[in-house]
Design a protein around this motif. Structure first.
Motif, mmCIF file in Angstrom:
data_model
loop_
_atom_site.group_PDB
_atom_site.id
_atom_site.type_symbol
_atom_site.label_atom_id
_atom_site.label_comp_id
_atom_site.label_asym_id
_atom_site.label_seq_id
_atom_site.Cartn_x
_atom_site.Cartn_y
_atom_site.Cartn_z
ATOM 1 N N ILE A 40 0.858 -1.180 0.000
ATOM 2 C CA ILE A 40 0.000 0.000 0.000
ATOM 3 C C ILE A 40 0.896 1.233 0.000
ATOM 4 O O ILE A 40 1.817 1.352 0.808
ATOM 5 N N ASP A 41 0.629 2.161 -0.917
ATOM 6 C CA ASP A 41 1.468 3.339 -1.109
ATOM 7 C C ASP A 41 0.738 4.574 -0.577
ATOM 8 O O ASP A 41 -0.312 4.958 -1.087
ATOM 9 N N PHE A 42 1.323 5.212 0.444
ATOM 10 C CA PHE A 42 0.732 6.401 1.049
ATOM 11 C C PHE A 42 1.369 7.696 0.552
ATOM 12 O O PHE A 42 1.225 8.744 1.179
ATOM 13 N N GLY A 43 2.082 7.634 -0.556
ATOM 14 C CA GLY A 43 2.684 8.830 -1.125
ATOM 15 C C GLY A 43 3.800 9.370 -0.245
ATOM 16 O O GLY A 43 4.657 8.614 0.228
ATOM 17 N N GLU A 44 3.791 10.667 -0.021
ATOM 18 C CA GLU A 44 4.856 11.301 0.754
ATOM 19 C C GLU A 44 4.769 10.989 2.242
ATOM 20 O O GLU A 44 5.705 11.268 2.985
ATOM 21 N N GLY A 45 3.655 10.450 2.669
ATOM 22 C CA GLY A 45 3.538 10.056 4.067
ATOM 23 C C GLY A 45 2.293 10.595 4.736
ATOM 24 O O GLY A 45 1.939 11.760 4.569
ATOM 25 N N VAL A 46 1.610 9.723 5.486
ATOM 26 C CA VAL A 46 0.429 10.100 6.268
ATOM 27 C C VAL A 46 0.509 9.371 7.610
ATOM 28 O O VAL A 46 1.206 8.367 7.758
ATOM 29 N N VAL A 47 -0.204 9.883 8.587
ATOM 30 C CA VAL A 47 -0.383 9.173 9.850
ATOM 31 C C VAL A 47 -1.604 8.268 9.701
ATOM 32 O O VAL A 47 -2.679 8.739 9.326
ATOM 33 N N VAL A 48 -1.428 6.982 9.961
ATOM 34 C CA VAL A 48 -2.546 6.039 9.904
ATOM 35 C C VAL A 48 -3.164 5.982 11.300
ATOM 36 O O VAL A 48 -2.635 5.324 12.205
ATOM 37 N N LYS A 49 -4.254 6.707 11.448
ATOM 38 C CA LYS A 49 -4.911 6.787 12.750
ATOM 39 C C LYS A 49 -5.505 5.437 13.159
ATOM 40 O O LYS A 49 -5.476 5.065 14.332
ATOM 41 N N SER A 50 -6.043 4.734 12.196
ATOM 42 C CA SER A 50 -6.603 3.417 12.489
ATOM 43 C C SER A 50 -6.931 2.712 11.188
ATOM 44 O O SER A 50 -7.078 3.344 10.136
ATOM 45 N N LEU A 51 -7.034 1.410 11.261
ATOM 46 C CA LEU A 51 -7.635 0.596 10.212
ATOM 47 C C LEU A 51 -8.315 -0.577 10.891
ATOM 48 O O LEU A 51 -7.998 -0.930 12.032
ATOM 49 N N PHE A 52 -9.270 -1.179 10.196
ATOM 50 C CA PHE A 52 -9.971 -2.341 10.730
ATOM 51 C C PHE A 52 -9.598 -3.572 9.907
ATOM 52 O O PHE A 52 -9.423 -3.487 8.691
ATOM 53 N N TYR A 53 -9.465 -4.703 10.575
ATOM 54 C CA TYR A 53 -9.071 -5.936 9.897
ATOM 55 C C TYR A 53 -9.899 -7.099 10.413
ATOM 56 O O TYR A 53 -10.442 -7.078 11.522
ATOM 57 N N THR A 54 -9.988 -8.156 9.589
ATOM 58 C CA THR A 54 -10.607 -9.407 10.002
ATOM 59 C C THR A 54 -10.052 -10.528 9.132
ATOM 60 O O THR A 54 -9.292 -10.291 8.183
ATOM 61 N N ASN A 55 -10.440 -11.751 9.431
ATOM 62 C CA ASN A 55 -10.012 -12.905 8.642
ATOM 63 C C ASN A 55 -10.873 -13.079 7.400
ATOM 64 O O ASN A 55 -12.074 -12.759 7.394
ATOM 65 N N SER A 56 -10.265 -13.595 6.362
ATOM 66 C CA SER A 56 -11.034 -14.017 5.198
ATOM 67 C C SER A 56 -11.698 -15.357 5.497
ATOM 68 O O SER A 56 -11.241 -16.129 6.356
ATOM 69 N N ALA A 57 -12.775 -15.645 4.795
ATOM 70 C CA ALA A 57 -13.444 -16.931 4.962
ATOM 71 C C ALA A 57 -12.534 -18.074 4.513
ATOM 72 O O ALA A 57 -12.590 -19.176 5.074
ATOM 73 N N TYR A 58 -11.692 -17.818 3.514
ATOM 74 C CA TYR A 58 -10.727 -18.819 3.018
ATOM 75 C C TYR A 58 -9.783 -19.236 4.143
ATOM 76 O O TYR A 58 -9.571 -20.441 4.406
ATOM 77 N N THR A 59 -9.213 -18.250 4.839
ATOM 78 C CA THR A 59 -8.297 -18.531 5.936
ATOM 79 C C THR A 59 -9.018 -19.242 7.074
ATOM 80 O O THR A 59 -8.528 -20.239 7.622
ATOM 81 N N ALA A 60 -10.188 -18.740 7.443
ATOM 82 C CA ALA A 60 -10.938 -19.332 8.559
ATOM 83 C C ALA A 60 -11.322 -20.780 8.268
ATOM 84 O O ALA A 60 -11.286 -21.635 9.166
ATOM 85 N N ASN A 61 -11.688 -21.078 7.015
ATOM 86 C CA ASN A 61 -12.032 -22.448 6.657
ATOM 87 C C ASN A 61 -10.836 -23.382 6.847
ATOM 88 O O ASN A 61 -10.992 -24.499 7.356
ATOM 89 N N SER A 62 -9.650 -22.923 6.460
ATOM 90 C CA SER A 62 -8.457 -23.740 6.635
ATOM 91 C C SER A 62 -8.157 -23.963 8.111
ATOM 92 O O SER A 62 -7.781 -25.063 8.527
ATOM 93 N N ILE A 63 -8.314 -22.911 8.924
ATOM 94 C CA ILE A 63 -8.084 -23.026 10.361
ATOM 95 C C ILE A 63 -9.063 -24.022 10.991
ATOM 96 O O ILE A 63 -8.673 -24.884 11.791
ATOM 97 N N MET A 64 -10.328 -23.902 10.626
ATOM 98 C CA MET A 64 -11.371 -24.711 11.250
ATOM 99 C C MET A 64 -11.432 -26.146 10.727
ATOM 100 O O MET A 64 -11.625 -27.093 11.481
ATOM 101 N N ASN A 65 -11.276 -26.290 9.416
ATOM 102 C CA ASN A 65 -11.549 -27.578 8.779
ATOM 103 C C ASN A 65 -10.329 -28.240 8.158
ATOM 104 O O ASN A 65 -10.405 -29.395 7.742
ATOM 105 N N GLY A 66 -9.211 -27.495 8.060
ATOM 106 C CA GLY A 66 -8.044 -28.022 7.371
ATOM 107 C C GLY A 66 -8.241 -27.981 5.864
ATOM 108 O O GLY A 66 -9.337 -27.711 5.370
#
Length: 261
Positions: A148-174
């Protein structure tokens, strides 16, 4: 932080914390005049509710031993405000048909939370919550060096994240790559590789799974203590790995990136 127990799916309170992460799930209802929240709402999506770039701009091609040709298009990106979210779009053509694949930052508005290897597309664009953090769209990230390119620079006050269903399926079911479902000893981590405006770097860890739990809701990450940032890369590590890297699907979903110029 909402997490799910690997067996029983019991919801818990904040179970593990990403470095420099707040477990506050409150929306950024009030922000200063100098802040901008990037919510990925400006991208037109296809009929299945996702975007992974287009066959346009600069490209290069190579042929395989079976007569197929892969063309990689390198000019794709989602741009919102001063921030550029790159995606590498690949088109594969052979006598048997045409298919495409991607890496970098895709955009999705899909509400399904399931995943099946038989429907990898479009299921790989689902997240575990079945919704964006706000609005309709969110980003799905899996990278081969894209940042991710923020150009000359910014302060990242916050971002939100979560798991993808693809990742969660592998964790839960293999799956065929990662092996059996996760046990309490298994873990998965996404490390944000941050480059600051002064040229220094920092790594910020996000625990996506560990100690018998995995992230199952939108979680807030505060990067403001790092000062101005020019780019963020993504590295995935985990207990299910080999010499080539992590075997669990290396995906993370993000939304509502609030920056201060």
């Amino acid at each position: 932080m909402k997490t799910n127990k690997l067996f029983g799916l019991a919801a818990l309170v904040c179970g593990f914390t990403a470095s420099l992460t707040s477990c506050d799930n409150q929306d950024n209802a009030v922000v200063a005049d100098s802040t901008v929240t990037i919510s990925f709402e400006n991208q037109q999506l296809n009929a299945d509710g996702f975007w992974i770039g287009d066959a346009k701009g600069n490209s290069y091609s190579y042929e395989d031993d079976w007569g197929g040709k892969t063309t990689t298009f390198t000019d794709n990106a989602y741009q919102e405000g001063p921030v550029r979210f790159p995606v590498t779009y690949n088109l594969y053509e052979s006598a048997y048909g045409t298919s495409d694949f991607w890496s970098g930052v895709a955009i999705s508005n899909r509400t399904e939370t399931s995943f099946s290897a038989l429907t990898l597309t479009p299921d790989q664009y689902n997240n575990v919550t079945g919704k964006a953090h706000s609005g309709q769209n969110f980003a799905v990230i899996t990278t081969y060096g894209e940042k991710i390119d923020f150009g000359e620079g910014v302060v990242v006050k916050s971002l939100f994240y979560t798991n993808s269903a693809y990742t969660a399926n592998s964790i839960m079911n293999g799956d065929n790559y990662s092996g059996a479902p996760f046990t309490d000893a298994d873990w998965l981590k996404c490390t944000l590789n941050v480059t600051k405006a002064d040229g220094t770097t920092a790594d910020v860890d996000i625990d996506l799974a560990g100690n018998g739990y995995y992230v199952a809701d939108w979680e807030r990450l505060d990067l403001s203590s790092l000062g101005k940032i020019t780019s963020i890369g993504f590295t995935f590590t985990g207990s299910r790995s080999n010499d080539y890297g992590v075997l669990t699907p290396a995906y993370i979903c993000i939304d509502d990136v609030t920056i201060e110029k």
